[in-house]
Design a protein around this motif. Structure first.
Motif, PDB file in Angstrom:
ATOM      1  N   ASP A  18      54.646  31.754  56.309  1.00 15.19           N
ATOM      2  CA  ASP A  18      53.658  30.792  55.594  1.00 15.19           C
ATOM      3  C   ASP A  18      52.675  30.117  56.986  1.00 15.19           C
ATOM      4  N   ASP A  21      50.444  32.615  58.310  1.00 16.15           N
ATOM      5  CA  ASP A  21      49.195  32.825  57.622  1.00 16.15           C
ATOM      6  C   ASP A  21      48.321  31.434  57.931  1.00 16.15           C
ATOM      7  N   ALA A  22      49.084  30.396  57.768  1.00 12.29           N
ATOM      8  CA  ALA A  22      48.016  29.030  58.244  1.00 12.29           C
ATOM      9  C   ALA A  22      47.525  29.136  59.470  1.00 12.29           C
ATOM     10  N   GLN A  26      43.118  29.715  60.588  1.00  5.58           N
ATOM     11  CA  GLN A  26      42.126  29.040  61.380  1.00  5.58           C
ATOM     12  C   GLN A  26      41.661  30.148  62.771  1.00  5.58           C
ATOM     13  N   ALA A  75      46.488  22.277  60.439  1.00  5.13           N
ATOM     14  CA  ALA A  75      47.024  23.476  59.530  1.00  5.13           C
ATOM     15  C   ALA A  75      48.642  23.496  59.530  1.00  5.13           C
ATOM     16  N   LEU A  79      52.777  21.791  56.448  1.00  5.28           N
ATOM     17  CA  LEU A  79      54.109  22.646  56.411  1.00  5.28           C
ATOM     18  C   LEU A  79      55.170  21.903  56.933  1.00  5.28           C
TER      19      LEU A  79
ATOM     20  N   ARG B 160      51.671  27.314  46.175  1.00  3.77           N
ATOM     21  CA  ARG B 160      51.181  28.617  45.943  1.00  3.77           C
ATOM     22  C   ARG B 160      51.911  29.269  44.716  1.00  3.77           C
TER      23      ARG B 160
END
Ligand SMILES: Nc1ncnc2c1ncn2[C@@H]1O[C@H](COP(=O)(O)O)[C@@H](O)[C@H]1O
Ligand SMILES: Nc1ncnc2c1ncn2[C@@H]1O[C@H](COP(=O)(O)O)[C@@H](O)[C@H]1O
Ligand SMILES: Nc1ncnc2c1ncn2[C@@H]1O[C@H](COP(=O)(O)O)[C@@H](O)[C@H]1O
Ligand code: NA
Ligand code: NA
Ligand code: NA
Lengths: 97, 325, 325, 325, 97, 97
Positions: A18, A21-22, A26, A75, A79, B160
């Motif tokens: 994750d 991906d984040a 960007q 970003a 998380l 998600r």
């Protein structure tokens, strides 16, 4: 050599995809991942020893343009808020090759 | 109840290695199994159990009783999380309650294997479809756990999360996927396939199990230590849930009229808690839940309880019940 | 002495793989066994040797000769470090002398196994208690080594060292703990236990040994290279100590009137040096000692010498002595 | 051609596990085999193939036909890179063309093993010297590939490259070295050696192969995904080269008058591409070549094509040809 | 983001538990451990390849308050004196989350 | 504590021995190697997952005197040019022990 921001993020191994991906979202295309990292923090000791693989961390190293840094930080922040972990930012020089 | 049963069970190499591992942790030995090896041993066990179960399935005929057992097994996996959740919610946040509930709805493959060894050692037969029951009991608990968390606390589940994601977490989860995949391959390739893989997955199985349990002993003792600080209530839950659910399993088996062997396996499936598939799924889909609750409970308390005391205890009860009626 | 013996020994797969590994290092091949795998292979070997030894023990009767052999084995493990220490102290600092001394008092499990293979290949019998002798020879050397260091140089041992620590280092050390634990489990579970683990620990043992020795060859050649810079004296010590101690072992075996098989195993135990348990213990408890002395000596010199030349040499001597008298 | 052959081949556990792995990647399961384990599995396979081949060789007599097959095998490994290079150079830089060419000149040990399983399953015999043929086909392609790169583009090869280096890359490369070393050890130790290692390298081989192929499936599907972005030409090359080279192998086998079993193995050797030894050598000696071309082509396209479709296809052709004449 | 001290300590794998005890004793609750690290220094090459496990290093990363830094350094120093290793300290920003 | 240059170089696992030879040739005797590192950059994703072992990276950490830094950088540069990778340089304090 050009000035650059050096970010290092320690996060749950489970959530590393994750995170990647984040940062990719960007526009960051360069990063380095250290797997099977252990540690301790607010959420206790993480020994990377259980068969479910949920007690290990990863450390992700990102060298990015000073201008890009804040958007990467933003970003990453949600998380870390949900999953714990840490993010350090420091200054470095990047060897152009 | 026969204390000899417990003793015989304890004096088997797998259980003794589990205890050796726990001792190593308690005495602060530096014994350690490298993380990648431990992960490989658990992949091997799932691979071997799956192939073995698939091969057994390829020989068993699908009776209506078999189908009933499979359905009931899946049913308990879906229902157990419900009451567990409401009991746990009294004391714990929604996310934690849901994750622990899912953990107890699901099963522990290694507890199951240990029960199989126990039956083998006593020459008691059981049906080949029980491995399929085990494989089918992982997913429902995951789905129910996630739905509970999402219903009672929107923020607790991963953003998600869609219905598609839900299916994915419960079936594509690496442990479930490997187990089901191997099962299907074992079923498809039948005797010919089994002959080629047997020397790798069958003969050395028990020895590998010993090494795996040595590692589990090391880890379980560490987790138990961690858990002490959280208070004794969860430890009590972890034992009571095992026994109550196992009794449920035995009751259902009796109603369905299974053999004593199948009854023990059903008891152990219903009474055990997952420490591979479900924790991995919970970490992903209910990130707010604290993994240092659900993992230590299942790995540090329920698992040792079941393999050391539970299996012989449940079997003693089964013997008594099946005799009387 | 019969050169055929050396040749036969060298032409066995384990020794050839050791040499293949050494060749890979010398020729600068990039062959490498991942560190976690190498650690696992060594855990497997200890686990397998322990279970095997325990099983053998469960069959052997405890005669007074057996007890005597065990006591003598432990005794040599405690005494060898004494003279080794005073000889080494002439040239080396106290910490290094003590650590090397402890290394040579203890034993190499893999050298022992290689000797067992040698005996098996020649159909020579030996007693099941010799594995117990091996397991008991690790700890005394560790204790004596630490006490020597502490007596002659207070600063050389770790601060936290108490008598309790001493016991811990020598028994809870991962290698010693796993070996002793597996031995006890093998003894407790007897034939039934052995039957379940045998396909994993017995049949594939030799093959695993080949892979382990391949890795040892890779490492030994690297260490030998490192050691050259330290001067030739220590290399000489590493060979002379092996031969002298092996002769001591043979002498003692003769006095005790053991069989030739047991005599070879005793020679190999007394003549070998530890490269797992003792180095790990020394690193912890005598941190001042330089690990790039004691490890390369035992791993890079004594070990290859013993498995290639030593075993057949000692056996030739035993044959000669046992015949004449 | 008999579609049953393809189906039977696909329905074997190794192929099904390969497909399970590919499915895991495509469905985005988090199934993963730790890197060190995957590396160990591949070392194990080379070790086992080498010992097995060496043992077979120790039994086969060196006829002139055998020698001819070995020479021809080496020859194709040296010649294939030539035309491949000139075809690839039309579209690709010299370094890439040379590296891909070398990859296709060499062989895939696991494709070879899969063909051996195929023959075993159908009870078709083949010669023990074919493993030697495989072991000898790795190096010539590496040498030719490097020489091509160096001839057509000086800057593309590593500076330190001398003739000595060339020999080193092609023989001391870890995969080649382990394979050849095990082969020689198997040959030297003959039946006695084989008996000691057999339970480790023979019986569990197929099971380990399943796990290895599971991992290869995971990886191959990822590479195939990467490759799509590079355009379809290379994917076409990867399949056409397999078929054309396999036909060449069959033709040569026919001319030499080999048995159908040997013909299939030769077809598979000539038609397969390396994904261990050669890529590792290319990365070192032609660093300018892009590893995300040569590796995905051989691992993600040629390998799956050969093990799923190629082997039964080539065999059907061999049956037809050998029958007619 | 707040300023923080970033310490990274390379030490013998064998003595890593002692190091962690020492920093914990100073009240440091957060750290990250990288295992199976190789290296070279005054005591020669450390290849992390021996079966006794004594030729490997660990790298421990600690982000701590600037005020805490010196006491951590002092806690680490005696270990490095006895066992070798290295300790680097640099400045970084910590992402509060 | 003395000021020092902290260099971290991420390079192909295959070429790490060459990198170490190159820095050793400059008189650098101290370095730390992190193995089995994954990453992404100009040459795509490197997953460290192939059986040939060519898709993994290593990260090499070097603490060197400020005066030595440039010659190490120059020794490293040609390797990065041919093989890809990255080199970051930052300032740190070295704990003398
Ligand atoms: N102060 C710190 N210094 C270094 N690593 C830390 C620190 N705090 C947290 N970490 C790392 O981040 C992981 C998660 O932290 P936490 O969410 O606080 O438990 C830990 O397991 C450590 O690996
Ligand atoms: N200058 C340095 N740069 C990076 N790592 C170092 C340096 N010096 C020592 N190390 C690391 O610290 C370990 C122990 O160092 P030493 O005690 O000097 O042998 C080495 O094996 C390296 O991993
Ligand atoms: N911007 C970056 N930040 C962190 N690591 C990077 C960066 N760029 C490249 N790398 C690392 O260097 C390796 C090779 O990079 P490259 O040659 O650009 O593909 C990558 O696989 C990453 O591990
Ligand atoms: Na359950
Ligand atoms: Na000794
Ligand atoms: Na080919």
């Amino acid at each position: 050599m050009t000035p650059i921001k050096r970010m290092e993020i320690v996060i749950d191994a489970t959530h590393t995809p994750d995170l990647i991906d984040a940062i990719r979202a960007q526009g960051v295309a360069g990063y380095t991942v250290f797997r099977d990292v252990q540690g301790a923090g607010d959420r206790g000791v993480r020994r990377n020893d259980d068969p479910a693989g949920i007690s290990g961390n990863c450390c992700v190293l990102i060298a990015c343009e000073p201008g890009e840094m804040m958007k990467v930080v933003e970003a990453v922040r949600p998380l870390l808020e949900t999953h714990g972990g840490m993010c350090l930012v420091s200054d470095a020089q990047w060897l152009k090759h | 109840m026969n204390p000899q049963l417990i003793l015989d069970n304890v004096l088997s190499p797998p259980i003794l290695f589990f205890m050796l591992g726990a001792m190593a942790t308690l005495l602060r030995s530096d014994l350690e199994i490298p993380a990648s090896i431990a992960r490989f041993l658990s992949l091997y066990l799932l691979f071997a159990i799956g192939l073995h179960g698939g091969h057994e399935l390829s020989h068993s005929t699908l009776t209506s009783q078999t189908v009933l057992v499979l359905l009931v097994a899946m049913g308990t996996s879906a229902i157990i999380p419900l009451w567990s959740f409401f009991i746990l919610k009294i004391r714990l946040p929604v996310a934690d309650a849901a994750a622990i509930a899912a953990t107890y709805g699901s099963v522990s493959a290694v507890t199951f294997i240990t029960a199989v060894s126990f039956l083998n050692a006593m020459d008691i037969s059981f049906g080949g479809h029980m491995v399929a029951a085990m494989a089918l009991m992982e997913s429902p608990a995951i789905v129910v756990g996630i739905l509970l968390a999402r219903t009672f606390d929107k923020r607790s589940t991963s953003d998600r999360l869609s219905l598609k994601e839900l299916g994915r977490e419960s079936v594509l989860n690496s442990a479930v996927f490997l187990l089901l995949g191997s099962l299907v391959i074992g079923l498809l390739t039948g005797d010919d396939g089994w002959d080629t893989v047997k020397p790798f997955v069958h003969a050395p199985f028990k020895g590998v199990l010993c090494l795996f349990l040595l590692d589990m002993g090391l880890i379980a003792a560490k987790r138990l230590r961690d858990l002490r600080s959280t208070g004794v209530t969860l430890i009590v839950f972890a034992i009571v849930a095992a026994v109550v659910h196992a009794m449920l399993g035995i009751g259902v088996a009796r109603l369905l009229g299974t053999s004593p062997g199948d009854a023990l396996l059903l008891a152990v499936l219903v009474g055990s808690a997952s420490y591979i598939a479900v924790p991995a799924a919970m970490r992903l889909s209910i990130p707010q839940a604290n993994p240092s609750l659900y993992l230590p409970m299942s790995l540090g308390v329920t698992f040792p309880f079941n393999i050391i005391v539970g299996i012989p205890l449940y079997y003693a009860i089964i013997q008594a019940v099946w005799k009387t009626t």
